[in-house]
Structure formats: structure tokens, C-alpha cells
Design a protein around this motif. Structure first.
Motif, mmCIF file in Angstrom:
data_model
loop_
_atom_site.group_PDB
_atom_site.id
_atom_site.type_symbol
_atom_site.label_atom_id
_atom_site.label_comp_id
_atom_site.label_asym_id
_atom_site.label_seq_id
_atom_site.Cartn_x
_atom_site.Cartn_y
_atom_site.Cartn_z
ATOM 1 N N ARG A 180 49.384 -10.154 16.260
ATOM 2 C CA ARG A 180 50.516 -10.281 17.853
ATOM 3 C C ARG A 180 50.025 -9.820 18.875
ATOM 4 O O ARG A 180 50.344 -9.310 20.184
ATOM 5 C CB ARG A 180 51.862 -9.478 17.499
ATOM 6 N N GLY A 181 48.582 -8.764 19.002
ATOM 7 C CA GLY A 181 47.915 -8.363 19.509
ATOM 8 C C GLY A 181 48.499 -7.104 19.845
ATOM 9 O O GLY A 181 48.221 -6.357 20.583
ATOM 10 N N TRP A 182 48.833 -6.021 18.479
ATOM 11 C CA TRP A 182 48.911 -5.158 18.623
ATOM 12 C C TRP A 182 48.361 -3.673 17.661
ATOM 13 O O TRP A 182 47.722 -4.181 17.181
ATOM 14 C CB TRP A 182 50.731 -4.292 17.853
ATOM 15 N N TYR A 183 48.081 -3.231 17.781
ATOM 16 C CA TYR A 183 47.588 -1.247 17.184
ATOM 17 C C TYR A 183 48.352 -0.406 17.652
ATOM 18 O O TYR A 183 48.665 -0.077 18.326
ATOM 19 C CB TYR A 183 45.641 -1.870 17.948
ATOM 20 N N PRO A 184 47.416 0.826 16.254
ATOM 21 C CA PRO A 184 48.363 1.702 16.049
ATOM 22 C C PRO A 184 48.382 2.614 16.945
ATOM 23 O O PRO A 184 46.492 2.995 16.943
ATOM 24 C CB PRO A 184 48.194 1.954 14.754
ATOM 25 N N ALA A 242 53.100 8.365 15.637
ATOM 26 C CA ALA A 242 52.507 7.367 16.075
ATOM 27 C C ALA A 242 53.999 6.506 16.416
ATOM 28 O O ALA A 242 54.596 6.199 16.504
ATOM 29 C CB ALA A 242 51.637 6.454 14.740
ATOM 30 N N ARG A 243 52.926 5.588 17.611
ATOM 31 C CA ARG A 243 53.308 4.420 18.435
ATOM 32 C C ARG A 243 52.054 3.474 18.089
ATOM 33 O O ARG A 243 51.065 3.178 17.752
ATOM 34 C CB ARG A 243 53.519 4.824 19.964
ATOM 35 N N PHE A 244 52.813 1.898 17.943
ATOM 36 C CA PHE A 244 52.327 1.035 18.742
ATOM 37 C C PHE A 244 51.996 0.600 20.914
ATOM 38 O O PHE A 244 53.176 -0.144 20.922
ATOM 39 C CB PHE A 244 52.416 -0.718 17.540
ATOM 40 N N LEU A 245 50.938 0.184 20.539
ATOM 41 C CA LEU A 245 50.667 -0.652 21.827
ATOM 42 C C LEU A 245 50.477 -2.113 21.870
ATOM 43 O O LEU A 245 50.143 -2.029 20.586
ATOM 44 C CB LEU A 245 49.565 0.053 22.601
ATOM 45 N N LYS A 246 50.804 -2.337 22.913
ATOM 46 C CA LYS A 246 50.083 -4.184 22.981
ATOM 47 C C LYS A 246 49.085 -4.487 23.803
ATOM 48 O O LYS A 246 48.486 -3.642 25.213
ATOM 49 C CB LYS A 246 51.053 -4.742 23.798
ATOM 50 N N LYS A 247 47.923 -5.064 23.149
ATOM 51 C CA LYS A 247 46.279 -5.232 24.521
ATOM 52 C C LYS A 247 46.590 -5.219 25.285
ATOM 53 O O LYS A 247 46.115 -5.463 26.126
ATOM 54 C CB LYS A 247 45.629 -6.322 23.368
ATOM 55 N N SER A 248 48.080 -6.650 25.392
ATOM 56 C CA SER A 248 48.659 -7.135 26.683
ATOM 57 C C SER A 248 49.080 -6.054 27.680
ATOM 58 O O SER A 248 49.347 -6.317 29.305
ATOM 59 C CB SER A 248 49.166 -8.348 26.855
ATOM 60 N N GLY A 249 49.618 -5.378 27.426
ATOM 61 C CA GLY A 249 49.718 -3.490 27.953
ATOM 62 C C GLY A 249 51.328 -3.377 27.665
ATOM 63 O O GLY A 249 51.972 -4.437 27.147
ATOM 64 N N GLY A 250 51.042 -2.179 27.561
ATOM 65 C CA GLY A 250 52.634 -1.778 27.471
ATOM 66 C C GLY A 250 52.520 -1.348 25.517
ATOM 67 O O GLY A 250 51.835 -1.296 25.136
#
Length: 187
Positions: free
Chosen positions: A76-80, A133-141
Motif C-alpha cells: 500500500r506504500g505505507w511504512y511505520p 507508532a504511526r504509519f505514513l504514506k510514501k505519497s504523503g500524509g
């Protein structure tokens, strides 16, 4: 450099484990057997306090990979990312000592998820840490908790109540948003 190599080894072993044994429950306690290496030590010949967080990163990566969550989030293009962390030390780990990093997901609040890590020797807790922790989107946000739970197929019947003190700590320890100023002014 050693932590990058160690991380690659942990991820490789976790991938092989998934292929051989299948995925584990992401809410189970993940256990990763490790040994204290010379590069983990400080001048007092015990594990450096800052190294524990890197060792606990290995525990999170191992659990994410062995549960199949790593594949799901990276597709999904996410990372922790870690937003906050706190640690308590009880006993020192020393050179060549075997220990286990235990990792478990405690639960979620409206913005983040919480994990607990332990460094354990022969069933005894040496060090304990809590991670927000959170997850971020490589596309932003950022990835909302709802999006994350949908992606991992969360079972709503599972009780993942985060202890109140830990949620309060998470709120008390937060810094301003990256869109807000955060000047370094000492009082």
C-alpha cells in the motif's frame, strides 16, 4: 553499519519462517532470540541504552514480517515510524549474553498504535519499553488507524485496550505537528 546487516538477517530469517511455517497472529507475542555483540556495548561493557531501541526495532520488524503485515503495508506504500518511546532498565545485558526480544501489539487509540517490548533472559525481564507508532504514506500524509485496521483484517471482538496511563503518556509526550512551529526555547 552492523545494525543494517543485523536487520537484513532478521528479515531474511523471518521470511523463511513464513514460507516454512506460515504467518503468525500479529497480536501474539513475537519472540526473537539474539546475542549481545561487541558493537552493542558502551564503555561500561554492557548494552548501550540507545542500542536497546535498535534491538527492539528488530523485534518489530520480525513480528511485522512473520505476521504478513509487512507485505500488506508495503504493498500500500505505507511504512511505520516511531512517534514516542519510553524505556525502563532493570538489569544489564553483557557481551555474548543470549536474550530474547519479546514484542506485542497492545492496542490503538485514535491516532496511533502501541507496542510493548521486553529484553528477557531465561524468563526474566531485564528491560521494558513502550512504543507509540504511526504509519505514513510514501505519497504523503498519515495512515489512519481505521485504514490500518482494515488493511490488517482486524477482528473487532479482540480486546486491545491500551492501558490508560500509556494513552495519557502518549498525549503528554507529543510534540507539535510538523506543520506547526516548534522553536527550541529553554525555560
Amino acid at each position: 553499519m552492523h545494525m543494517i546487516l543485523r536487520t537484513m538477517l532478521v528479515l531474511s530469517r523471518a521470511r523463511r519462517g513464513v514460507r516454512r511455517k506460515g504467518a503468525v497472529d500479529p497480536y501474539s507475542v513475537g519472540r526473537l532470540a539474539l546475542r549481545v555483540l561487541p558493537s552493542d556495548l558502551d564503555i561500561l561493557n554492557h548494552v548501550n541504552n540507545g542500542v536497546y531501541f535498535s534491538l527492539f526495532d528488530l523485534g518489530r520488524f520480525d513480528l511485522l514480517m512473520r505476521s504478513g503485515l509487512w507485505t500488506s503495508i508495503t504493498e500500500r506504500g505505507w511504512y511505520p515510524v516511531v512517534a514516542s518511546e519510553t524505556i525502563t532498565f532493570r538489569k544489564s545485558l553483557t557481551l555474548w549474553q543470549r536474550f530474547t526480544v519479546e514484542t506485542r501489539i497492545l492496542g490503538f487509540d485514535d491516532r496511533a498504535f502501541y507496542l510493548e517490548h521486553r529484553a528477557v533472559v531465561k524468563g526474566e525481564i531485564y528491560t521494558q519499553a513502550f512504543i507509540r507508532a504511526r504509519f505514513l504514506k510514501k505519497s504523503g500524509g498519515t495512515v489512519s488507524v481505521t485504514e490500518l485496521l482494515d488493511a490488517i483484517g482486524h477482528d473487532n471482538d479482540r480486546d486491545l485496550t491500551v492501558p490508560k496511563w500509556l494513552v495519557r503518556w502518549g498525549k503528554d509526550a507529543v510534540l507539535p505537528s510538523t506543520r506547526q512551529p516548534a522553536p527550541s526555547v529553554w525555560e
